[in-house]
Write a protein that holds these residues in place. Sequence first.
Motif, PDB file in Angstrom:
ATOM      1  N   ARG A   1       5.920   1.470  -1.657  1.00  0.00           N
ATOM      2  CA  ARG A   1       6.532   1.899  -2.872  1.00  0.00           C
ATOM      3  C   ARG A   1       7.897   0.871  -3.247  1.00  0.00           C
ATOM      4  O   ARG A   1       8.099   0.561  -4.057  1.00  0.00           O
ATOM      5  CB  ARG A   1       7.041   3.436  -2.950  1.00  0.00           C
ATOM      6  CG  ARG A   1       7.628   3.680  -3.905  1.00  0.00           C
ATOM      7  CD  ARG A   1       8.076   5.393  -3.772  1.00  0.00           C
ATOM      8  NE  ARG A   1       8.750   5.914  -4.886  1.00  0.00           N
ATOM      9  CZ  ARG A   1      10.223   5.911  -5.361  1.00  0.00           C
ATOM     10  NH1 ARG A   1      10.692   5.581  -3.957  1.00  0.00           N
ATOM     11  NH2 ARG A   1      10.895   6.242  -6.171  1.00  0.00           N
TER      12      ARG A   1
ATOM     13  N   SER B   1       8.626  -1.930  -1.543  1.00  0.00           N
ATOM     14  CA  SER B   1       8.435  -3.186  -1.718  1.00  0.00           C
ATOM     15  C   SER B   1       7.795  -3.435  -3.242  1.00  0.00           C
ATOM     16  O   SER B   1       8.250  -4.377  -3.959  1.00  0.00           O
ATOM     17  CB  SER B   1       7.241  -3.660  -1.035  1.00  0.00           C
ATOM     18  OG  SER B   1       7.865  -3.872   0.294  1.00  0.00           O
ATOM     19  N   THR B   2       7.194  -2.456  -3.806  1.00  0.00           N
ATOM     20  CA  THR B   2       6.497  -2.598  -5.218  1.00  0.00           C
ATOM     21  C   THR B   2       7.933  -2.727  -6.267  1.00  0.00           C
ATOM     22  O   THR B   2       8.020  -3.413  -7.251  1.00  0.00           O
ATOM     23  CB  THR B   2       5.659  -1.381  -5.699  1.00  0.00           C
ATOM     24  OG1 THR B   2       4.487  -1.512  -4.595  1.00  0.00           O
ATOM     25  CG2 THR B   2       5.131  -1.864  -7.021  1.00  0.00           C
TER      26      THR B   2
ATOM     27  N   TRP C   1       8.078  -9.818  -1.476  1.00  0.00           N
ATOM     28  CA  TRP C   1       6.836  -9.067  -0.557  1.00  0.00           C
ATOM     29  C   TRP C   1       7.263  -9.001   0.923  1.00  0.00           C
ATOM     30  O   TRP C   1       7.336  -7.849   1.814  1.00  0.00           O
ATOM     31  CB  TRP C   1       5.526  -9.139  -0.971  1.00  0.00           C
ATOM     32  CG  TRP C   1       4.588  -8.140  -0.419  1.00  0.00           C
ATOM     33  CD1 TRP C   1       3.999  -8.018   0.862  1.00  0.00           C
ATOM     34  CD2 TRP C   1       4.473  -6.821  -0.968  1.00  0.00           C
ATOM     35  NE1 TRP C   1       3.272  -6.833   1.152  1.00  0.00           N
ATOM     36  CE2 TRP C   1       3.645  -6.093   0.052  1.00  0.00           C
ATOM     37  CE3 TRP C   1       4.645  -6.107  -2.095  1.00  0.00           C
ATOM     38  CZ2 TRP C   1       3.131  -4.720  -0.229  1.00  0.00           C
ATOM     39  CZ3 TRP C   1       4.088  -4.909  -2.220  1.00  0.00           C
ATOM     40  CH2 TRP C   1       3.348  -4.272  -1.331  1.00  0.00           C
TER      41      TRP C   1
ATOM     42  N   THR D   1      11.652  -3.717   2.382  1.00  0.00           N
ATOM     43  CA  THR D   1      10.158  -4.160   1.952  1.00  0.00           C
ATOM     44  C   THR D   1       9.341  -3.895   3.634  1.00  0.00           C
ATOM     45  O   THR D   1       9.620  -3.522   4.392  1.00  0.00           O
ATOM     46  CB  THR D   1      10.261  -5.866   1.852  1.00  0.00           C
ATOM     47  OG1 THR D   1      10.577  -6.439   3.264  1.00  0.00           O
ATOM     48  CG2 THR D   1      11.026  -5.910   0.861  1.00  0.00           C
TER      49      THR D   1
END
Length: 274
Positions: free
Chosen positions: A70, A72-73, A206, A223
């Motif tokens: 979550r 990282s997104t 990412w 991340t």
Amino acid sequence: MTASGLAHRVTRTGILLALMLFAVVPLLSMFTTALAAPGSTPQGLSWPSDPHWHNFVDAWSAANFVALFRSSTLIVLGVVPATVAMATGAGYALAQLNVPFGKAIYGLLLVGLTLPFEALITPLYYDLRSMGLLGTRLAIVLPLIGLLMPFGVFWMRAHFLGTEPALTEAAKVDGANTWQTFRRIHLPLATSAWSALSVLFFLASWNQYLLPLVLVDDPTKRTVAGGLGAFQGQYGTDIVLLCAGSLLIILPSLVIFLIFQRNFVKALMQGAVK
């Protein structure tokens, strides 16, 4: 086919196969290791007699990958669209418009390409602390935008320099202004370039490890790659779980690259607009 042509084809195929094996074998080794018995130390590339598929579930739970994915997104969504949009506009301006001091600006951006992330960590730390952003995801998003911009502008400028000048002249004859020429003519033709740049920036965001580790204390705000540092510290001797966790981190990057590989290759091979 002549003998020289056949030899050239065989050599080319052999080089491609060697490069493919160089990339695939380490992933296969990690995969077979991730299926070994927990706590063991597998040797070489061999399929385990009793695959332990639950190792991926254990690694997912142990490293709290739900929170890391979550985070990282959110970081990727904060970095990639903004950076690609600004790099595309700046690259077009430096390539197609008569920007004052354009060469000097481009020279400064090239200098930015030579600066390693590690050299900027200390000043970034104190700057973000003075702004009260230390420990937040903005402490990762804002530096990444700035650090990725030089390459993004370099990439997009190279694309727009290769476009046909007749397209711009035709748009002017039709009464289009600068913005309309960019939005309706050049931007659609640059789809391969900016989509490939988006893939590169996704991978860079990412897989970012150093910035989250230094600038954010909370592991759940880092991340997935930054979270792997804590995972490795906790399970440093469990090679099996480390491989399982690493594969879970790599999987989204592989999926994104496979989806957009055509645009990526097209952007690399594109030399002119037909």
